[in-house]
Design an enzyme around this catalytic site. Structure first.
Site, mmCIF file in Angstrom:
data_model
loop_
_atom_site.group_PDB
_atom_site.id
_atom_site.type_symbol
_atom_site.label_atom_id
_atom_site.label_comp_id
_atom_site.label_asym_id
_atom_site.label_seq_id
_atom_site.Cartn_x
_atom_site.Cartn_y
_atom_site.Cartn_z
ATOM 1 N N LYS A 46 0.855 -1.208 0.000
ATOM 2 C CA LYS A 46 0.000 0.000 0.000
ATOM 3 C C LYS A 46 0.887 1.252 0.000
ATOM 4 O O LYS A 46 1.866 1.319 0.762
ATOM 5 C CB LYS A 46 -0.877 -0.039 1.262
ATOM 6 C CG LYS A 46 -1.560 1.267 1.635
ATOM 7 C CD LYS A 46 -2.819 1.503 0.845
ATOM 8 C CE LYS A 46 -3.483 2.841 1.171
ATOM 9 N NZ LYS A 46 -4.296 3.345 0.048
ATOM 10 N N ASN A 70 -13.450 3.770 -4.005
ATOM 11 C CA ASN A 70 -12.812 3.878 -2.692
ATOM 12 C C ASN A 70 -12.352 5.304 -2.475
ATOM 13 O O ASN A 70 -11.983 6.003 -3.414
ATOM 14 C CB ASN A 70 -11.612 2.927 -2.575
ATOM 15 C CG ASN A 70 -10.335 3.536 -3.133
ATOM 16 O OD1 ASN A 70 -9.656 4.313 -2.463
ATOM 17 N ND2 ASN A 70 -10.012 3.214 -4.380
ATOM 18 N N GLY A 73 -7.905 7.381 1.181
ATOM 19 C CA GLY A 73 -7.155 8.584 1.553
ATOM 20 C C GLY A 73 -5.816 8.287 2.194
ATOM 21 O O GLY A 73 -5.415 8.931 3.170
ATOM 22 N N LEU A 74 -5.114 7.276 1.635
ATOM 23 C CA LEU A 74 -3.711 7.036 2.013
ATOM 24 C C LEU A 74 -3.536 6.702 3.493
ATOM 25 O O LEU A 74 -2.610 7.187 4.139
ATOM 26 C CB LEU A 74 -2.854 8.245 1.607
ATOM 27 C CG LEU A 74 -2.640 8.345 0.097
ATOM 28 C CD1 LEU A 74 -2.588 9.779 -0.362
ATOM 29 C CD2 LEU A 74 -1.378 7.617 -0.329
ATOM 30 N N CYS A 131 -2.732 9.234 -6.841
ATOM 31 C CA CYS A 131 -3.848 8.949 -5.928
ATOM 32 C C CYS A 131 -4.957 9.973 -6.169
ATOM 33 O O CYS A 131 -4.717 11.177 -6.087
ATOM 34 C CB CYS A 131 -3.411 9.008 -4.466
ATOM 35 S SG CYS A 131 -4.825 8.799 -3.351
ATOM 36 N N ILE A 194 -3.070 1.126 -14.706
ATOM 37 C CA ILE A 194 -3.505 2.481 -14.391
ATOM 38 C C ILE A 194 -3.960 2.549 -12.932
ATOM 39 O O ILE A 194 -4.362 1.530 -12.368
ATOM 40 C CB ILE A 194 -4.700 2.917 -15.294
ATOM 41 C CG1 ILE A 194 -5.857 1.923 -15.154
ATOM 42 C CG2 ILE A 194 -4.280 3.086 -16.713
ATOM 43 C CD1 ILE A 194 -7.146 2.274 -15.883
ATOM 44 N N GLY A 220 -12.136 -2.072 -10.628
ATOM 45 C CA GLY A 220 -12.928 -3.260 -10.953
ATOM 46 C C GLY A 220 -13.123 -3.408 -12.458
ATOM 47 O O GLY A 220 -12.657 -2.570 -13.241
ATOM 48 N N GLY A 248 -9.067 -3.848 -13.209
ATOM 49 C CA GLY A 248 -10.219 -4.718 -13.408
ATOM 50 C C GLY A 248 -9.918 -6.120 -13.869
ATOM 51 O O GLY A 248 -10.777 -6.779 -14.452
HETATM 52 O O1 RRO Z 1 -5.486 5.526 -0.537
HETATM 53 C C1 RRO Z 1 -6.276 5.771 -1.460
HETATM 54 O O2 RRO Z 1 -7.351 6.341 -1.281
HETATM 55 C C2 RRO Z 1 -5.969 5.441 -2.858
HETATM 56 C C3 RRO Z 1 -4.720 5.564 -3.455
HETATM 57 BR BR1 RRO Z 1 -3.202 6.016 -2.499
HETATM 58 C C4 RRO Z 1 -4.554 5.321 -4.847
HETATM 59 O O3 RRO Z 1 -3.471 5.448 -5.442
HETATM 60 N N1 RRO Z 1 -5.663 4.966 -5.552
HETATM 61 C C5 RRO Z 1 -6.860 4.828 -4.982
HETATM 62 O O4 RRO Z 1 -7.843 4.502 -5.662
HETATM 63 N N2 RRO Z 1 -7.017 5.067 -3.636
#
Ligand code: RRO
Length: 311
Positions: A46, A70, A73-74, A131, A194, A220, A248
């Site tokens: 992650k 999603n 937020g890291l 992100c 991607i 997905g 996906g």
């Molecule tokens: O953590 C996220 O919300 C997140 C990241 Br870092 C990303 O690169 N892509 C994504 O869909 N969520």
């Protein structure tokens, strides 16, 4: 089966081309209850930032047709705890490790890269500059060729010569080939194509956005044709750049499609949430399909769709 299933990314060898996708398997602890992590080509962790972060407020997941949104937020422990706990654990498992990093500024990428140089047991670093779940689009470095290049150059300068860096790009741009060119010029050794697409779901009962922060990243099967297109376009422009493809992939046929478009390896993300064994199933299905199509070497299937008829 007699397929040579190995692949290489910027000179680094992987015994098979199936990786986890960053963010969809943490650092692999949960998956390790289902299969040995050595079965994967690599575990992509992650995206980690400098400081610990709790991420965005809930709700931060929503279902969509053939996919999900999603807005995590890291969330993560920060680089120091990550290096103290997760990397030694992964090394003990014998896993090949690709560390994903994310920053809020160009300098963050420099700091994170310095922390990673000389850490043993890392195969490559994914530099996540895409992100979607950040405060404003200006923070999505991959949306602009100059900011994308600045982040990658900072990582390249600070990481040391040996470790390959893989720039993770966003499909939410007018010309992904231009962004790819810009990060390659800045020193990226490979590309991850991607990241998720920015999306939104509105609850028709409450009549409000379902996610607390309104927008989120769409992943997905719904996004697979976007991934195939992005990989194909970048591969057509850059015949040699290593590409880790994702978007996906839910079965071996989907993985094969991304390989034919130009991916040297495939990351499995959203499919893992429905079935923790999906990466292993997809690994076996892709191997069977490559063999059934007459390939002796997995590498010969990469970019096959670019051939003209009669070739
Ligand atoms: O953590 C996220 O919300 C997140 C990241 Br870092 C990303 O690169 N892509 C994504 O869909 N969520």
């Amino acid at each position: 089966m007699n397929l040579n299933y190995s692949t290489s990314i910027a000179g680094t060898f992987f015994p098979n081309p199936i990786f986890t996708a960053s963010g969809c398997a943490g650092s692999g602890k949960e998956l390790s209850h289902f299969f040995p992590l050595t079965e994967l080509g690599a575990v992509v962790t992650k995206s980690i930032m400098i400081k610990p972060r709790s991420g965005r407020a809930t709700p931060r997941m929503a279902e969509t047709p053939s996919g999900m949104l999603n807005s995590i937020g890291l969330q993560g422990p920060g680089i120091d705890l990550f290096l103290e706990n997760d990397i030694p654990w992964l090394r003990d498992q014998g896993a090949r490790i690709i560390v994903s990093i994310a920053g809020e500024s160009v300098d963050d990428y420099a700091v994170l890269s310095r922390k990673l140089r000389n850490v043993p047991g890392i195969s490559a670093v994914e530099v996540n500059i895409s992100c979607p779940n950040v405060e404003n689009r200006g923070q999505v470095f991959a949306c602009n060729p100059e900011t994308a290049a600045a982040a990658i150059a900072a990582a390249r300068r600070n990481i040391g010569g040996e470790l390959p860096i893989i720039a993770k790009l966003s499909p939410d741009v007018t010309d992904i080939v231009a962004i790819a060119g810009s990060v390659i010029d800045a020193g990226a050794d490979g590309l991850a194509l991607i990241n998720t697409l920015l999306g939104m779901v509105i609850d028709t009962n409450s009549m409000l956005p379902k996610l607390s922060q309104k927008t989120g990243g769409l992943s997905g099967p719904a996004i697979r044709p976007v991934a195939v297109r992005a990989i194909y376009q970048v591969r057509a422009a850059y015949p040699k750049i290593p590409i880790v493809g994702m978007g996906g992939v839910a079965n071996g046929r989907d993985a094969f499609e991304l390989v034919l478009a130009g991916a040297n390896a495939i990351s499995i993300g959203t499919a893992t949430f429905g079935d923790p064994m999906s990466a292993i199933r997809i690994k076996n299905e892709l191997e069977e399909l490559c063999t059934a199509r007459g390939f002796n070497n997995f590498s010969d299937a990469i970019s096959y769709a670019h051939r003209s008829e009669g070739e």
